[in-house]
Design a protein around this motif. Structure first.
Motif, PDB file in Angstrom:
ATOM      1  N   LEU A 237      15.569  -6.712   5.703  1.00 46.57           N
ATOM      2  CA  LEU A 237      16.182  -5.702   4.846  1.00 46.57           C
ATOM      3  C   LEU A 237      17.552  -6.115   4.330  1.00 46.57           C
ATOM      4  N   SER A 238      17.833  -5.683   3.124  1.00 45.86           N
ATOM      5  CA  SER A 238      19.168  -5.805   2.533  1.00 45.86           C
ATOM      6  C   SER A 238      19.403  -4.544   1.717  1.00 45.86           C
ATOM      7  N   ASP A 239      20.399  -3.744   2.121  1.00 43.41           N
ATOM      8  CA  ASP A 239      20.679  -2.465   1.455  1.00 43.41           C
ATOM      9  C   ASP A 239      19.453  -1.566   1.422  1.00 43.41           C
ATOM     10  N   GLY A 240      18.702  -1.546   2.524  1.00 41.50           N
ATOM     11  CA  GLY A 240      17.573  -0.641   2.639  1.00 41.50           C
ATOM     12  C   GLY A 240      16.326  -1.046   1.884  1.00 41.50           C
ATOM     13  N   PHE A 241      16.243  -2.327   1.477  1.00 40.93           N
ATOM     14  CA  PHE A 241      15.087  -2.794   0.700  1.00 40.93           C
ATOM     15  C   PHE A 241      14.800  -4.229   1.116  1.00 40.93           C
ATOM     16  N   LEU A 242      13.518  -4.603   1.152  1.00 40.03           N
ATOM     17  CA  LEU A 242      13.168  -5.966   1.538  1.00 40.03           C
ATOM     18  C   LEU A 242      13.811  -6.975   0.600  1.00 40.03           C
TER      19      LEU A 242
ATOM     20  N   ILE B  87       0.837  -4.119  -6.817  1.00 40.27           N
ATOM     21  CA  ILE B  87       0.617  -3.681  -8.202  1.00 40.27           C
ATOM     22  C   ILE B  87       1.443  -2.427  -8.425  1.00 40.27           C
ATOM     23  N   ASP B  88       2.386  -2.508  -9.329  1.00 40.18           N
ATOM     24  CA  ASP B  88       3.248  -1.372  -9.674  1.00 40.18           C
ATOM     25  C   ASP B  88       2.684  -0.760 -10.954  1.00 40.18           C
ATOM     26  N   LYS B  89       1.885   0.246 -10.802  1.00 43.13           N
ATOM     27  CA  LYS B  89       1.112   0.815 -11.911  1.00 43.13           C
ATOM     28  C   LYS B  89       1.986   1.273 -13.077  1.00 43.13           C
ATOM     29  N   THR B  90       3.102   1.941 -12.785  1.00 47.08           N
ATOM     30  CA  THR B  90       3.972   2.440 -13.856  1.00 47.08           C
ATOM     31  C   THR B  90       4.957   1.394 -14.338  1.00 47.08           C
ATOM     32  N   GLY B  91       5.119   0.331 -13.564  1.00 47.85           N
ATOM     33  CA  GLY B  91       6.113  -0.686 -13.901  1.00 47.85           C
ATOM     34  C   GLY B  91       7.521  -0.314 -13.469  1.00 47.85           C
ATOM     35  N   ARG B  92       7.676   0.872 -12.854  1.00 50.61           N
ATOM     36  CA  ARG B  92       9.017   1.327 -12.472  1.00 50.61           C
ATOM     37  C   ARG B  92       9.119   1.694 -10.994  1.00 50.61           C
ATOM     38  N   GLY B  93       8.000   1.698 -10.293  1.00 48.33           N
ATOM     39  CA  GLY B  93       8.000   2.167  -8.917  1.00 48.33           C
ATOM     40  C   GLY B  93       8.847   1.324  -7.989  1.00 48.33           C
ATOM     41  N   VAL B  94       8.711   0.001  -8.063  1.00 45.41           N
ATOM     42  CA  VAL B  94       9.466  -0.877  -7.173  1.00 45.41           C
ATOM     43  C   VAL B  94      10.961  -0.747  -7.429  1.00 45.41           C
ATOM     44  N   SER B  95      11.356  -0.752  -8.693  1.00 45.76           N
ATOM     45  CA  SER B  95      12.790  -0.634  -8.999  1.00 45.76           C
ATOM     46  C   SER B  95      13.323   0.741  -8.593  1.00 45.76           C
ATOM     47  N   ASP B  96      12.525   1.786  -8.728  1.00 43.76           N
ATOM     48  CA  ASP B  96      12.968   3.122  -8.318  1.00 43.76           C
ATOM     49  C   ASP B  96      13.150   3.205  -6.803  1.00 43.76           C
ATOM     50  N   ILE B  97      12.275   2.554  -6.053  1.00 44.39           N
ATOM     51  CA  ILE B  97      12.441   2.522  -4.601  1.00 44.39           C
ATOM     52  C   ILE B  97      13.720   1.762  -4.238  1.00 44.39           C
ATOM     53  N   ARG B  98      13.938   0.641  -4.895  1.00 46.56           N
ATOM     54  CA  ARG B  98      15.133  -0.162  -4.620  1.00 46.56           C
ATOM     55  C   ARG B  98      16.407   0.628  -4.943  1.00 46.56           C
ATOM     56  N   GLN B  99      16.357   1.429  -6.009  1.00 43.43           N
ATOM     57  CA  GLN B  99      17.539   2.156  -6.471  1.00 43.43           C
ATOM     58  C   GLN B  99      17.611   3.585  -5.937  1.00 43.43           C
TER      59      GLN B  99
ATOM     60  N   HIS C 167      18.458  10.762  -3.207  1.00 44.01           N
ATOM     61  CA  HIS C 167      17.947  10.118  -4.407  1.00 44.01           C
ATOM     62  C   HIS C 167      18.822  10.453  -5.614  1.00 44.01           C
ATOM     63  N   THR C 168      18.884   9.524  -6.549  1.00 42.82           N
ATOM     64  CA  THR C 168      19.338   9.880  -7.884  1.00 42.82           C
ATOM     65  C   THR C 168      18.137  10.499  -8.591  1.00 42.82           C
ATOM     66  N   TYR C 169      18.391  11.262  -9.640  1.00 41.81           N
ATOM     67  CA  TYR C 169      17.289  11.923 -10.330  1.00 41.81           C
ATOM     68  C   TYR C 169      17.647  12.161 -11.788  1.00 41.81           C
ATOM     69  N   ASP C 170      16.630  12.372 -12.586  1.00 40.09           N
ATOM     70  CA  ASP C 170      16.807  12.644 -14.004  1.00 40.09           C
ATOM     71  C   ASP C 170      16.981  14.143 -14.200  1.00 40.09           C
ATOM     72  N   ALA C 171      18.056  14.542 -14.879  1.00 42.96           N
ATOM     73  CA  ALA C 171      18.364  15.970 -15.027  1.00 42.96           C
ATOM     74  C   ALA C 171      17.270  16.714 -15.780  1.00 42.96           C
ATOM     75  N   ASP C 172      16.686  16.100 -16.798  1.00 43.75           N
ATOM     76  CA  ASP C 172      15.633  16.766 -17.563  1.00 43.75           C
ATOM     77  C   ASP C 172      14.376  16.951 -16.716  1.00 43.75           C
ATOM     78  N   GLU C 173      14.041  15.947 -15.914  1.00 42.71           N
ATOM     79  CA  GLU C 173      12.877  16.075 -15.041  1.00 42.71           C
ATOM     80  C   GLU C 173      13.086  17.186 -14.015  1.00 42.71           C
ATOM     81  N   CYS C 174      14.272  17.227 -13.440  1.00 40.99           N
ATOM     82  CA  CYS C 174      14.565  18.259 -12.445  1.00 40.99           C
ATOM     83  C   CYS C 174      14.515  19.653 -13.079  1.00 40.99           C
ATOM     84  N   ALA C 175      15.045  19.773 -14.293  1.00 38.32           N
ATOM     85  CA  ALA C 175      15.017  21.066 -14.979  1.00 38.32           C
ATOM     86  C   ALA C 175      13.578  21.510 -15.241  1.00 38.32           C
ATOM     87  N   HIS C 176      12.717  20.560 -15.582  1.00 37.52           N
ATOM     88  CA  HIS C 176      11.312  20.911 -15.787  1.00 37.52           C
ATOM     89  C   HIS C 176      10.679  21.389 -14.479  1.00 37.52           C
TER      90      HIS C 176
END
Length: 400
Positions: free
Chosen positions: A33-38, A211-223, A267-276
């Motif tokens: 681990l480094s900063d909570g991520f492999l 396989i990261d189906k959305t293309g954003r899952g791995v980076s979102d976990i890291r961040q 977590h960080t989050y998107d304000a528009d998503e949270c509002a929805h």
């Protein structure tokens, strides 16, 4: 009938149980681990994999591929453990499933994938022993191959289907049996049919790639980002409507939000998503309150409803994102029904009204906590999003 996998190709006896192996395997993960991520996760391309047919089902998605030697080593070691109810390993089962199957009379190798939370967690240095999998063949193909080996197998319908689509292998009474669906049940459907990007990952056991189906899952976990699973052009409305019960998906969002806060890793989050999420859940609590209070709220937010600390955190989230009136008008009545009596003691609602059950007038009805009896009797959320109430078990004798 599918021919059994030759005995010499199977492990004669798996050496360790999952419970015996897990502590050391998780320690091995933590060392990477480094900063909570492999630290060894690297992106690769389709040109780097040997079996392109295993990743072909996602060719129309904006997917990305990743490798991690640490993740591969630990997952492979876990799969060499004994599958409860058999003398063989998880890996033996995957091998048996992958061998066989025909397409227009031509022999074809099928493919198996680990899915969801187990793949997400391993990237964070945590080992989930909850082994869910998907397969490229049909559920009947899997059942035939596992029954041929003499392994305990349940083959059944889940959802509004006429053909059984789900297989459970091993001892269902244990905490780490094997279960799953064909990839076309959920994994290869539109991104909005999943809940969060972090939960859309698959581990391809043929190529040892993520396989990261959305293309954003791995980076979102890291961040440490909480993000809805949406591809370009997909909408919030589609995401909410894909759930089997109005409000269920939104409760999942809150679950992951609060879980991270409780661990001190918000977590960080998107304000528009949270509002929805807030707006959609307001509607669901008005139109679907009975279903939500009867099962879904307690099942999804069970960790928050166990003690006063959890309810306090939930209360704070509701007021922060939806306002004080939202708690008193819609949440408090449901919390009274779903939370444990111990959790309600000393908790005050809006305006100073206690959520605790009055000792002078004890309720004769126990809180609706049917979800507490559940251990691993519900499949992962990747499948729950598309389930209905119909469950039809097919006895092994009907597998043909």
């Amino acid at each position: 009938m599918t021919s059994p996998v030759p005995v010499e190709s199977l492990t004669t006896a798996a050496a360790l149980t999952v419970e015996e192996a897990a502590p050391q395997l998780e320690e091995d993960l933590r060392k990477s681990l480094s900063d909570g991520f492999l630290s060894d996760v690297v992106e690769c391309s389709a040109a780097d994999v040997k079996a392109l047919e295993a990743i072909a089902p996602w060719k129309d998605f904006n997917y990305r591929l990743f490798r991690s030697p640490a993740a591969t080593s630990v997952l492979r070691s876990l799969l060499r453990c004994k599958l409860p109810g058999t003398t063989n390993s998880f890996e033996d089962v995957f091998q048996a499933v992958s061998c066989g199957g025909t397409l227009r009379g031509t022999p074809q190798k099928d493919h198996c994938y680990l899915i969801g939370g187990q793949v997400r967690d391993v990237l964070r240095g945590k080992l989930s022993t909850d082994v869910d999998f998907n397969y490229s063949c049909t559920a009947q193909d899997v059942a035939l191959r596992t029954v041929a080996q003499g392994w305990p197998t349940k083959f059944k319908c889940i959802g509004p289907v006429d053909v059984p689509n789900y297989v459970l292998i091993g001892d269902e009474g244990s905490s780490c049996y094997l279960e799953g669906f064909c990839i076309d049940f959920n994994a290869t459907k539109a991104c909005y049919t999943n809940d969060l990007t972090m939960n859309t990952l698959l581990y391809d056991l043929t190529n040892d790639v993520i396989i990261d189906k959305t293309g954003r899952g791995v980076s979102d976990i890291r961040q440490h980002a909480l993000r809805l699973s949406l591809a370009a052009g997909e909408t919030f409305a589609q995401w909410s409507a894909a759930c089997i019960t109005p409000g269920g998906e939104e409760l999942r969002y809150i679950k992951f939000f609060l879980r991270a806060e409780a661990k001190g890793q918000p977590h960080t989050y998107d304000a528009d998503e949270c509002a929805h999420v807030v707006a959609s859940l307001r509607d669901a609590l008005r139109t679907n309150a009975d279903a939500l209070s009867g099962f879904w709220l307690g099942y999804t937010l069970k960790d928050s409803l166990q003690d006063s600390k959890g309810i306090t955190m939930l209360h704070a989230w509701v007021e922060k994102h939806g306002g004080p009136a939202w708690w008193s008008e819609q949440w408090e009545p449901l919390i009274r029904k779903c939370a444990t009596p111990k959790a309600l003691e000393g908790i005050s609602g809006t305006g100073g009204n206690s959520l605790a059950v009055s000792k002078a007038a004890p309720t004769s009805q126990k809180p609706k906590t049917a979800w507490k009896a559940e251990s691993r009797t519900w499949p992962s959320w990747l499948s729950l999003r598309r389930l209905k109430s119909a469950h039809r078990i097919v006895p092994v004798g009907e597998v043909s």
